[in-house]
Design an enzyme around this catalytic site. Structure first.
Site, PDB file in Angstrom:
ATOM      1  N   GLU A   1     -12.470  -1.009 -10.114  1.00 39.52           N
ATOM      2  CA  GLU A   1     -11.861  -1.653 -11.256  1.00 39.52           C
ATOM      3  C   GLU A   1     -12.992  -1.823 -12.446  1.00 39.52           C
ATOM      4  OE1 GLU A   1      -9.972  -2.385  -7.509  1.00 39.52           O
ATOM      5  OE2 GLU A   1     -12.121  -2.536  -7.887  1.00 39.52           O
TER       6      GLU A   1
ATOM      7  N   THR B   1      -1.174   0.401 -10.356  1.00 38.70           N
ATOM      8  CA  THR B   1      -2.492  -0.269  -9.880  1.00 38.70           C
ATOM      9  C   THR B   1      -3.450   0.585  -9.016  1.00 38.70           C
ATOM     10  OG1 THR B   1      -3.312  -2.289  -9.219  1.00 38.70           O
ATOM     11  CG2 THR B   1      -1.608  -1.508  -7.706  1.00 38.70           C
TER      12      THR B   1
ATOM     13  N   ARG C   1       0.220   3.655  -3.119  1.00 42.16           N
ATOM     14  CA  ARG C   1      -0.264   4.935  -2.885  1.00 42.16           C
ATOM     15  C   ARG C   1       0.611   6.222  -2.648  1.00 42.16           C
ATOM     16  NH1 ARG C   1      -5.830   3.844   0.237  1.00 42.16           N
ATOM     17  NH2 ARG C   1      -6.000   1.571   0.386  1.00 42.16           N
TER      18      ARG C   1
ATOM     19  N   ASP D   1      -4.109 -10.185  -8.495  1.00 35.32           N
ATOM     20  CA  ASP D   1      -4.370  -9.469  -9.632  1.00 35.32           C
ATOM     21  C   ASP D   1      -3.401  -8.634 -10.138  1.00 35.32           C
ATOM     22  OD1 ASP D   1      -4.244  -7.956  -7.071  1.00 35.32           O
ATOM     23  OD2 ASP D   1      -6.385  -7.123  -7.103  1.00 35.32           O
TER      24      ASP D   1
ATOM     25  N   GLU E   1       0.865  -1.209  -0.030  1.00 36.15           N
ATOM     26  CA  GLU E   1      -0.062   0.004  -0.146  1.00 36.15           C
ATOM     27  C   GLU E   1       0.750   1.376   0.058  1.00 36.15           C
ATOM     28  OE1 GLU E   1      -3.808  -1.846  -0.010  1.00 36.15           O
ATOM     29  OE2 GLU E   1      -3.069   0.045  -0.613  1.00 36.15           O
TER      30      GLU E   1
END
Length: 639
Positions: free
Chosen positions: A535, A621, A272, A401, A268
């Site tokens: 998504e 992502t 981010r 993913d 994360e």
């Protein structure tokens, strides 16, 4: 009974102390405990070099520290000494790809890596390297003379980079129909509304609680603050919300503190914070964003200090200690976490001239290429100690993913030179098509999950990114695959759209199933919520850009209307707990990725194709745009 012998002419040493038998026993017990503590500190603690300095000569200590650093930076070597078992944090939140609250070179042989990573170092740098003034400087081992840096000074040529872009970042001013412009302006208003309420009630906290009008910090970012600020920066810039962008920039300059001491998700923080800072630097050229990204990148490097070089999922940003998630099987690392570092880490090397970042992610490639893949598939759990799979659970949704996403995007980001990434993607997609892609009785195409050969016929919201990914890859596939992959991408995106249209709110559930007569609907109460996830609209954006079929914009506008009706509240946007009721309750959380991804993808869906053109940018992502490496932007400067 212990017998203490006396030397001739000398009393026994306990007797010399005037101790009675019980006291002798206690004294021996204390002494044995002290010796155990000393030996434990010397040999068993994770960073034992500092304790060895108490007992070993200075020269020996320096040698031990140096060899330990070398083994860390070359994790695939058999001489690596990190045998510490992964430890679980006391109560850390799971990353978003694993829980409701949280998701998602090797050299082209040597040329691509050298171009992306900068000039090679004379020796493999250890994890305690520091980047100062854009120049890589290694800290010498204790007691050793500092090594002289013989490399040329380094500077990233930002102006040359901007000239290399084929399209203006915010696009040209081509004519467009009034309806499309009005819809884009509505999405811009939604972004301003979300930001204004965050700024008013939660600035500096990680996320806004819009119902209670306060901020949320959480325990996923290791003490870092301002996740919404960093996630929103590039969206504010692209939408030309100039005043709001300056507010966010000012917070980064004055209040964004990296000197924190807490347990953070490596994944994360990377996608981010580092992704957001890198993207904003490339968009604006403001040095503050680059320097913060490089400093934070340094703090993540100790997570790679494992026998294989596969990083653990949790790291203390202050101490550098790392461990695996408590819920991860047998102390394993997660495919979607260690496999979702490549884009950002190559850019950290690109901007700093420090190859250590690129070396870390290239080593991950080496490990993955060595390990055997069951049926050609990549399971979600890998041991960072042995480099072997821990469970044979395969998912294109949560836990797996973005690993697949980063394979095709690594190839695109290298300007289609990272042939290894392309081959890994092609092989993985072929195995997915063969073993996981299925069609329901009602004709809906979906990607099932695989558990040791047994299919679980469900698809998570997180897996709905795959429509866009497959469409993106199809544009560059061989002729015999291209049309098949285009059709597969469209079918999967249509299935995800069905999961929205079959709910009462026209928003999709966290997961939907294809069993017991149910198709594209959640059958369990625990899967009925929607937390502002991006998504599905991500795939709409890619399919629109690649096909220009009007239905994708139509579907995207349906999402905008549903968000306005069911998720907009007085002070922001909130997720909902049940998409199958027209009067849903709210979860009181405006996720930072709503501003980073959901609203950005919707805005791009109703923008011209040259706004963040796919010819110039790939999205990480978290939807942070990173530039395609059209040329070499490194420039040596005079000392």
């Amino acid at each position: 009974m212990v017998v203490l012998r006396k030397l001739p002419g000398m009393p026994g040493w306990p007797a010399a102390l005037g101790l009675r038998l019980p006291q002798k026993f206690l004294f021996l017990l204390f002494l044995s405990g002290l010796l155990t503590l000393c030996f434990g500190a010397l040999f068993l603690l994770p960073d034992s070099s500092r304790f060895k300095r108490l007992f070993l000569p200075r020269r020996a200590t320096a040698s031990a520290s140096s060899s330990s650093s070398a083994s860390s930076s070359s994790a695939s070597s058999s001489s690596t000494r990190d045998t510490e078992l992964p430890r679980s944090p006391p109560a850390a939140a799971e990353p978003r790809h694993a829980s409701p609250a949280a998701p998602r070179r090797l050299r082209e042989k040597l040329r691509t890596a050298a171009r992306m990573a900068g000039p090679p170092a004379r020796t493999a740098p250890g994890p305690r390297q520091q980047v100062q003034g854009g120049e890589s400087r290694a800290q010498p081992a204790s007691g050793a003379p500092p090594a002289r840096d013989t490399r040329a000074p380094f500077r990233f040529d930002y102006e040359r980079f901007r000239r290399s872009l084929r399209h203006p970042v915010r696009g040209g001013r081509s004519a467009e129909d009034p309806e499309t412009r009005a819809r884009r302006m509505k999405i811009k208003e939604m972004m301003k509304f979300a930001w204004d309420n965050y700024r008013q009630y939660a600035l500096g906290k990680n996320e806004l609680r819009p119902l209670t009008k306060n901020g949320h910090i959480g325990n996923m970012f290791g003490g870092l603050r301002g996740a919404t600020v960093i996630d929103a920066l590039d969206t504010l810039y692209i939408m030309e919300l100039e005043e709001e962008f300056q507010e966010a920039k000012q917070w980064v300059e004055k209040s964004f503190d990296l000197n924190v001491n807490g347990e953070a998700s490596l994944f994360e923080v990377n996608i981010r914070y580092i992704g957001g800072l890198l993207a904003t630097y490339y968009l604006t050229g403001e040095e503050v964003f680059k320097s913060k990204a490089l400093e934070l990148g340094e703090k993540l490097l100790p997570a790679f200090n494992t026998p294989t070089g596969i990083p653990r999922g949790v790291i203390n940003l202050g101490s550098g200690m790392s461990w695996s998630w408590g819920w991860a099987s047998a102390g394993s690392s997660i495919l979607a976490e260690f496999g979702t570092l490549h884009l950002e880490f190559l850019h950290l090397s690109e901007l700093s001239g420090n190859p250590v970042f690129a070396e870390k992610v290239m080593n991950i490639r080496r490990v993955l290429n060595r390990v055997e893949k069951p049926q050609g598939l990549y399971p979600n759990f890998l041991s960072p100690v042995t480099g072997s799979w821990v469970q044979h659970h395969v998912s294109i949704g949560g836990l797996g993913d973005s690993f697949y996403e980063y394979l095709i995007k690594s190839w695109l980001m290298s300007d289609k030179k990272d042939s290894e990434a392309k081959k890994m993607y092609d092989d993985a997609l072929e195995a997915i098509e063969k073993h996981l892609v299925r069609k329901s009785a009602g004709g809906l195409t979906y990607i099932a999950e695989w558990r040791g050969g047994i299919l679980d016929h469900k698809m998570g919201h997180l897996a709905c990114f795959s429509g866009g990914m497959i469409a993106l890859g199809a544009e560059h596939a061989r002729e015999e695959r291209r049309q098949r992959h285009r059709e597969l991408a469209a079918e999967i995106t249509s299935t995800c759209h069905e999961s929205y249209t079959r709910s009462d709110t026209k928003l999709g559930p966290e997961a939907f199933r294809f069993d017991a007569g149910s198709e594209a609907m959640a059958t369990r109460l625990s899967e009925r919520y929607y937390i502002l996830r991006p998504e599905v609209v991500e795939s709409y954006m890619y399919l629109w850009r690649l096909t220009h079929e009007p239905k994708y914009r139509h579907w995207g506008w349906e999402v905008v209307q549903a968000l306005e009706k069911h998720c907009r509240v007085e002070a922001g946007f909130s997720g909902i707990r049940d998409v199958y009721t027209t009067t849903p309750t709210h979860d009181n959380m405006q996720q930072s990725f709503f501003l980073a991804e959901t609203l950005k993808y919707l805005y791009l869906l109703f923008s011209e194709d040259d706004v963040l053109s796919l010819e110039d940018w790939v999205f990480n992502t978290e939807a942070h745009p990173l530039p395609i490496n059209h040329t070499d932007f490194k420039a040596a400067v005079q000392p």
